[in-house]
Write an enzyme that holds these catalytic residues in place. Structure first.
Site, short mmCIF file in Angstrom:
data_model
loop_
_atom_site.label_atom_id
_atom_site.label_comp_id
_atom_site.label_asym_id
_atom_site.label_seq_id
_atom_site.Cartn_x
_atom_site.Cartn_y
_atom_site.Cartn_z
N GLN A 1 -15.21 2.05 1.65
CA GLN A 1 -14.56 1.68 0.38
C GLN A 1 -14.33 2.94 -0.45
O GLN A 1 -15.26 3.70 -0.70
CB GLN A 1 -15.43 0.69 -0.40
N HIS B 1 -10.73 -5.35 -2.99
CA HIS B 1 -9.35 -5.52 -2.53
C HIS B 1 -9.37 -5.85 -1.04
O HIS B 1 -10.27 -5.44 -0.31
CB HIS B 1 -8.48 -4.29 -2.80
N ASN C 1 -13.58 -3.57 2.77
CA ASN C 1 -14.73 -2.66 2.85
C ASN C 1 -15.59 -2.78 1.59
O ASN C 1 -15.05 -2.90 0.49
CB ASN C 1 -14.25 -1.22 2.99
N ASP D 1 0.84 -1.19 0.00
CA ASP D 1 0.00 0.00 0.00
C ASP D 1 0.89 1.25 0.00
O ASP D 1 1.86 1.31 0.76
CB ASP D 1 -0.91 -0.02 1.23
N HIS E 1 -7.18 -5.64 2.36
CA HIS E 1 -6.03 -5.08 3.06
C HIS E 1 -5.47 -6.12 4.00
O HIS E 1 -6.21 -6.75 4.75
CB HIS E 1 -6.44 -3.87 3.91
#
Length: 136
Positions: free
Chosen positions: A95, A101, A88, A32, A103
């Site tokens: 989101q 995706h 999310n 990230d 995390h």
């Protein structure tokens, strides 16, 4: 399928460079750019799905298997003390990119991060009403 104007489709399919930790036929895992902690990574499916609701079941199953394998690597190689998996769905849930995706956030004692909510109260009647709604 990928969507031309989706930034995560472009990253997942190698059109935009990223710090890749893993790649296979279904996923690209990247660090990230704005990490919550050291090692914060995102698992991105190469095929577009806006959120969990749109994700094919085969991909949904595969993402957790991959997360389990990566979690073991993070624990061993980064020495993290724990790990949060955060996913999310929808703006109300936080989101910000409309591409599924997951995390993976390594956690360290005293890392200063929190993942919390305020617990509510529910009566047995309210719980039963929700249970019936979801199981009928």
């Amino acid at each position: 399928m990928k969507i031309d104007n989706c930034i995560f489709c472009k990253i997942a399919n190698g059109e935009i460079p990223a710090k890749t930790l893993h790649e296979d036929e279904l996923f690209r895992v990247i660090l990230d750019l704005n990490p919550a902690t050291k090692g914060h990574a995102l698992i991105l499916p190469k095929d577009h799905a806006s959120n969990l609701f749109d994700l094919p079941e085969k991909t949904a199953a595969a993402v957790l298997v991959l997360a389990k394998r990566l979690a073991a690597d993070m624990s061993e190689k980064l020495g993290c003390d724990g790990l949060n998996l955060v996913q999310n769905n929808g703006e109300a849930a936080g989101q910000t990119v409309s591409h599924f995706h997951l995390h993976m956030i390594p956690r360290y004692v005293n890392d200063g991060q929190t993942l919390s909510w305020t617990p509510g109260k529910a009566s047995q009647e309210e719980l039963e009403e929700v249970r019936k709604t979801l199981t009928e």
